[in-house]
Design a protein around this motif. Structure first.
Motif, PDB file in Angstrom:
ATOM      1  N   VAL A 108      40.934  65.380  11.528  1.00  0.00           N
ATOM      2  CA  VAL A 108      41.465  65.895  12.791  1.00  0.00           C
ATOM      3  C   VAL A 108      41.167  67.385  12.927  1.00  0.00           C
ATOM      4  N   THR A 109      41.255  68.115  11.828  1.00  0.00           N
ATOM      5  CA  THR A 109      40.949  69.544  11.865  1.00  0.00           C
ATOM      6  C   THR A 109      39.497  69.790  12.242  1.00  0.00           C
ATOM      7  N   ARG A 110      38.592  68.995  11.713  1.00  0.00           N
ATOM      8  CA  ARG A 110      37.180  69.143  12.062  1.00  0.00           C
ATOM      9  C   ARG A 110      36.927  68.826  13.540  1.00  0.00           C
ATOM     10  N   ILE A 111      37.619  67.823  14.050  1.00  0.00           N
ATOM     11  CA  ILE A 111      37.458  67.497  15.471  1.00  0.00           C
ATOM     12  C   ILE A 111      37.919  68.652  16.346  1.00  0.00           C
ATOM     13  N   MET A 112      39.051  69.259  15.997  1.00  0.00           N
ATOM     14  CA  MET A 112      39.546  70.389  16.783  1.00  0.00           C
ATOM     15  C   MET A 112      38.624  71.598  16.664  1.00  0.00           C
ATOM     16  N   LEU A 113      38.043  71.804  15.499  1.00  0.00           N
ATOM     17  CA  LEU A 113      37.095  72.908  15.335  1.00  0.00           C
ATOM     18  C   LEU A 113      35.835  72.691  16.171  1.00  0.00           C
ATOM     19  N   ALA A 114      35.533  71.440  16.486  1.00  0.00           N
ATOM     20  CA  ALA A 114      34.391  71.156  17.363  1.00  0.00           C
ATOM     21  C   ALA A 114      34.750  71.300  18.843  1.00  0.00           C
ATOM     22  N   ILE A 115      36.046  71.177  19.179  1.00  0.00           N
ATOM     23  CA  ILE A 115      36.472  71.248  20.572  1.00  0.00           C
ATOM     24  C   ILE A 115      36.721  72.689  21.016  1.00  0.00           C
ATOM     25  N   ILE A 116      37.264  73.507  20.142  1.00  0.00           N
ATOM     26  CA  ILE A 116      37.666  74.875  20.518  1.00  0.00           C
ATOM     27  C   ILE A 116      36.502  75.705  21.041  1.00  0.00           C
ATOM     28  N   PRO A 117      35.300  75.695  20.434  1.00  0.00           N
ATOM     29  CA  PRO A 117      34.210  76.510  21.000  1.00  0.00           C
ATOM     30  C   PRO A 117      33.852  76.132  22.431  1.00  0.00           C
ATOM     31  N   GLY A 118      33.854  74.847  22.758  1.00  0.00           N
ATOM     32  CA  GLY A 118      33.582  74.441  24.131  1.00  0.00           C
ATOM     33  C   GLY A 118      34.663  74.905  25.095  1.00  0.00           C
ATOM     34  N   TRP A 119      35.911  74.838  24.654  1.00  0.00           N
ATOM     35  CA  TRP A 119      37.010  75.364  25.463  1.00  0.00           C
ATOM     36  C   TRP A 119      36.834  76.853  25.733  1.00  0.00           C
ATOM     37  N   TRP A 120      36.440  77.596  24.709  1.00  0.00           N
ATOM     38  CA  TRP A 120      36.215  79.037  24.870  1.00  0.00           C
ATOM     39  C   TRP A 120      35.042  79.309  25.813  1.00  0.00           C
ATOM     40  N   LEU A 121      33.978  78.522  25.696  1.00  0.00           N
ATOM     41  CA  LEU A 121      32.811  78.715  26.557  1.00  0.00           C
ATOM     42  C   LEU A 121      33.158  78.486  28.020  1.00  0.00           C
ATOM     43  N   SER A 122      34.002  77.493  28.304  1.00  0.00           N
ATOM     44  CA  SER A 122      34.379  77.229  29.692  1.00  0.00           C
ATOM     45  C   SER A 122      35.217  78.345  30.292  1.00  0.00           C
ATOM     46  N   ILE A 123      35.769  79.227  29.459  1.00  0.00           N
ATOM     47  CA  ILE A 123      36.576  80.339  29.955  1.00  0.00           C
ATOM     48  C   ILE A 123      35.733  81.589  30.172  1.00  0.00           C
ATOM     49  N   VAL A 124      34.853  81.908  29.222  1.00  0.00           N
ATOM     50  CA  VAL A 124      34.116  83.166  29.306  1.00  0.00           C
ATOM     51  C   VAL A 124      32.877  83.069  30.183  1.00  0.00           C
ATOM     52  N   CYS A 125      32.349  81.876  30.402  1.00  0.00           N
ATOM     53  CA  CYS A 125      31.129  81.704  31.192  1.00  0.00           C
ATOM     54  C   CYS A 125      31.429  80.845  32.415  1.00  0.00           C
TER      55      CYS A 125
END
Length: 227
Positions: A108-125
């Motif tokens: 589950v931790t690995r899945i969340m680590l894969a989701i967080i960068p995309g979440w961040w990208l949708s905010i800054v770009c």
């Protein structure tokens, strides 16, 4: 400077109009760097060994803090993590027992680590910058679809929350306490996921019609909306 401060309308619970600062990447080249960094962090969540997860955790914690500072909502990520951890832990207990329970938490931790960068990208770009960068290496229609998908993430999160609240008010057994029992999981699919899928299909059809009416695809080099 590569960031720009933009004032966007924000409505609090009392209905008053407030403004919240948001920072977006203005340059397409810097947006490309953000996309590359996102892909590296997301893929690293699945390929790096367990001993290298601590540096990756620190990087994702920094992305969480930066995204939260720019106005992103962390509550949905925390709820997703808690739900996945609960379901995965129960499955590991049923299938493997307590001995391998830590493996479920690690997955589950690995899945969340894969989701967080995309979440961040949708905010800054912004979606138009993402679409412009993706059009460098992908067909324009694919780039449009992927950029539109990023732009739909906040809307779909809002729709999911509203559908869930309406179904709870109607008496559906999908509260956090009720979902602790597996017998209520099919009701969550029927009451929330099915209406959300129908809403997504309807919205996709509307976006495709809007793009067609605006002549999308009639030019070999389409323009992109400036910031």
């Amino acid at each position: 400077m590569w960031v720009k401060r933009v004032k966007t309308p924000f409505f609090d619970r009392s209905g008053r109009d407030r403004t919240s600062p948001h920072y977006v990447v203005r340059s397409a080249k810097l947006c490309a760097l953000c996309i590359v960094a996102t892909l590296c962090c997301a893929s690293g969540a699945f390929f790096v060994p367990n001993t290298a997860l601590i540096p990756l955790l620190l990087i994702n914690a920094a992305l969480l803090g930066h995204g939260r500072y720019l106005g992103g909502r962390v509550r949905g990520l925390l709820l997703l993590f808690a739900t996945q951890l609960l379901i995965t832990s129960m499955l590991y207990l049923l299938l493997h027992g307590v001995e391998r329970l830590h493996e479920g938490g690690l997955a589950v931790t690995r899945i969340m680590l894969a989701i967080i960068p995309g979440w961040w990208l949708s905010i800054v770009c912004t979606p138009q910058r993402i679409g412009e960068v993706l059009s460098w290496c992908l067909p324009r229609k694919w780039a449009f679809v992927m950029a539109a998908s990023f732009s739909l993430l906040p809307y779909m999160a809002k729709e999911t929350r509203e559908i869930y609240q309406m179904q709870v008010m109607r008496g559906a057994n999908i509260t956090a306490k009720a979902l602790c029992y597996p017998k209520h999981w099919p009701e969550l699919i029927y009451c929330v996921l099915y209406p959300l899928l129908i809403q997504l299909l309807k919205l996709s059809k509307q976006m495709a019609l809007a793009a067609k009416l605006r002549g999308f695809g009639s030019h070999k080099r389409p323009t992109h909306w400036p910031d």
